[in-house]
Structures are given as structure tokens and as C-alpha cells.
Design a protein around this motif. Sequence first.
Motif, PDB file in Angstrom:
ATOM      1  N   ASP A  80       7.954 -11.008  -7.388  1.00  0.00           N
ATOM      2  CA  ASP A  80       7.064 -11.387  -6.805  1.00  0.00           C
ATOM      3  C   ASP A  80       8.502 -12.675  -6.333  1.00  0.00           C
ATOM      4  N   GLN A  83      11.873 -11.621  -4.464  1.00  0.00           N
ATOM      5  CA  GLN A  83      11.594 -11.164  -3.229  1.00  0.00           C
ATOM      6  C   GLN A  83      11.053  -9.347  -3.690  1.00  0.00           C
ATOM      7  N   GLY A  85       9.419  -6.093  -2.470  1.00  0.00           N
ATOM      8  CA  GLY A  85       8.999  -5.739  -1.649  1.00  0.00           C
ATOM      9  C   GLY A  85       9.345  -7.021  -0.556  1.00  0.00           C
ATOM     10  N   MET A  86       9.897  -7.721  -0.135  1.00  0.00           N
ATOM     11  CA  MET A  86      10.626  -8.756   0.595  1.00  0.00           C
ATOM     12  C   MET A  86      11.723  -8.928   0.684  1.00  0.00           C
ATOM     13  N   ASP A 116       7.687   0.155  -5.795  1.00  0.00           N
ATOM     14  CA  ASP A 116       8.260  -0.619  -4.639  1.00  0.00           C
ATOM     15  C   ASP A 116       9.737   0.347  -4.176  1.00  0.00           C
ATOM     16  N   ARG A 151       1.173  -2.137  -4.060  1.00  0.00           N
ATOM     17  CA  ARG A 151       1.056  -2.124  -2.140  1.00  0.00           C
ATOM     18  C   ARG A 151       0.357  -0.580  -1.918  1.00  0.00           C
ATOM     19  N   ASP A 188       0.257 -10.824  -0.913  1.00  0.00           N
ATOM     20  CA  ASP A 188       0.244 -10.154  -0.169  1.00  0.00           C
ATOM     21  C   ASP A 188      -0.614  -9.540  -0.238  1.00  0.00           C
ATOM     22  N   TYR A 313       3.150 -16.296   1.056  1.00  0.00           N
ATOM     23  CA  TYR A 313       4.435 -15.300   0.306  1.00  0.00           C
ATOM     24  C   TYR A 313       5.432 -15.060   1.351  1.00  0.00           C
TER      25      TYR A 313
END
Length: 381
Positions: A80, A83, A85-86, A116, A151, A188, A313
Motif C-alpha cells: 500500500d 499506492q 489502489g491509490m 486490485d 477490497r 483503507d 491512508y
Amino acid sequence: MELKLPVPTGLETYRLVGQPVAQGIYRPASSRLAFAAAHVVADPLGDNSPGAPAVVDWEHTLAFRRYLWSLGLSVAEAMDTAQRGMGLDWKATQELIRRSAGEAPDGRIAVGVGTDQLTGPAALDAVIGAYEEQLAVAEDVSAQPILMASRALCAAAESSDDYRKVYDHLLNQSTRPVILHWLGPMFDPALEGYWGSDSFESAMAFVVDLINDNVAKVDGIKISLLDASYEVALRNRLPEGVRLYTGDDFNYPELIRGDDNRHSDALLGIFAAIAPAAAAALKALDSGDLAEYARVFEPTVPLARQIFSAPTYYYKTGIAFLAWLNGHQPGFTMVGGLQTGRSLPHLADTFRLADQAGVLTDPELAVDRFRQLLRVSGVDA
């Protein structure tokens, strides 16, 4: 050395007080395993606007990983912090994994395996298929898999039985022991109720049973709930030989040090921001010098709590910000435009705490770059 920094009433002169932690080449720690979850550097000439495919500056992204390896740290890749998912899409993630694994010394790399690439709601079989696709990439580059919290699985699962179906399948399929990944909703919000329960006790019981039934396939579990008591409770229930990798960016010094019963190893995003201090503290721990361990590590905790403050996040912005201040990337830009995730006053406080923690490795450069940020933000300082 001094500069003007934003405060609630305007600008205030701040005089730097920190002594940078000594730089050097370190061997990997012998008493703990330590992974730094690394960020990616955006190509400043690429279209890294929100929602656009990531355009990565590969030269500086990989140079940062070489820096972490030189300090004796291993790299947790494509987590994460990078990044997922971001802003970092699956196509760029695959390239990141392959490039980074191709340079990793002595296999000192573990890589995130998730779901993802899925868009929209997905059935359990599709979730399994997405995990399998990513697991194949990890195994193709001979990297240790980290089964990331998903997710899509959280949305699709109707009970803990669905989690068990997915994880039993993946653990049976993996050719090497994996690291499980328990990421709390503060990191998240879409992971609320992961493992099929909102109760920590129920979720922990599920995880312990899962590990006990698959102990040969589980190297350890990373837990990121920002609650030391939760981590210790889980740690004390793990079977012998299964590691607890702390993901607690608030309480890592005490958790890594451990108690009379057990200790935690480390898989932390904050280690990317405080890498010299982490290397020096782990060296002190190896030699049994707990006073030096505390002296180096404790000043980094206020910085970590600042970087990982709510909304947690957006901690990636602080990681990239410090990498820029320390000269590891040419500009303060991020994929997905995430450099806007923190305010100027927040970044000013991050600067102060980084100085006080001794992790501004070149204070003159850091001061010059923060002055540039003030100017481009419209602050006449």
C-alpha cells in the motif's frame, strides 16, 4: 540554520536542531527481519493525474530501493505504500515487481499479491483468479508473496467461511511460505470487517485457526491496526516459528524490542522515511545495546505519528515528501496526484519532526527544498 515555517498564526522562524543519523553501509540485522515498504517515484513529465495510469520514474524508484538495501533493510515491494489502489495500477505494479526483484540482493524482497486488477463487484471465484494471477507474478520472479488484504474479497465475502475458502486455496497453491496481511480500516476504509467480523477477538481467533491449519505455508503475518495490545495478543497466540511482522507505525520500537515472551519483526512504511535511523537502531539491538536502540528510535515516533495521522491512508504523501527533501527524487510529485493529500501546515510539522528525529540526511538541501515548496505554494518567506 533556519527558515520560516507555517504555524496557525502565520509564519514562524524555525531553527534546525537535529543531528542527522550517521549514514553508512549496514549488514542486514541478525536479530530481526526488517522490511521497508517502499514508495514509487512519479515521472514528473508523465500524466500522473488522478485516475490516469501511473507513469513511474524508474531510475529514482529503483535507486531508492538500492539505498534501502545498502542500509541492510529488505524491501516490501508493491504494497500500500507504493499506492496500490491509490494510483498505482496493475500494469505498472507488474513492472515494478519485475524490475525491483531483478535487482534485489540475496532475495531480500517480498511482494504484494492482491486483487486490485479487478474493477467493480466480483464473485469469490473471480477474487481467487485475481489473486492467482498476481501470485504467479511473485513466483515467476522468485519473490516471497505477501497476500494483501483485498477490497474485492471484503465486498464479496458473506461470512468468515468465504475468507477461509479463498485463503485455504491460495496457501495450498503457493510454492513457498507467504506473509499474511491484516490491514485495518484506518489504512483503507473498504477493509472494515476483514476476516468476516468487526470484533478483533473473533477476527484473531479466525486468523489463528487459519495459520494453525496451514502452518507450513505461513512464514508470518503483518498486522497494521495501530494498537500495540492487539498485536501482542495475536503474537502470543501464533504457533512457534510463525513470525509477527509489525505494521504498527505508532508503536514499532516497543513491539520490535519485544518482551520476555516474544518480539515482532518489521514490515513498515515508516522505515522508508526513517531508513538510516531504522538501520542504526537495529544494529544496536543486534549488539544488545537497548539504550542506544531507544536513543535512536524514540525521536522518530512523533514523526511517524504525524505522517500516519488521520486520514491515515494519506501517509504515502509524507513518505514521498521526505524522500524529496532528502534528495531521493527530483520533485515532490506522486502518481495519482497524491502529493495534494496533505496540507502545507501538515508538511511543515512533518519537516520539524523529521529534523528533530535526525532523519533529514542533508539539512541544507531539505531547507532549500522546503523554501521552494513555500514559494510555489504562494508563501513569501
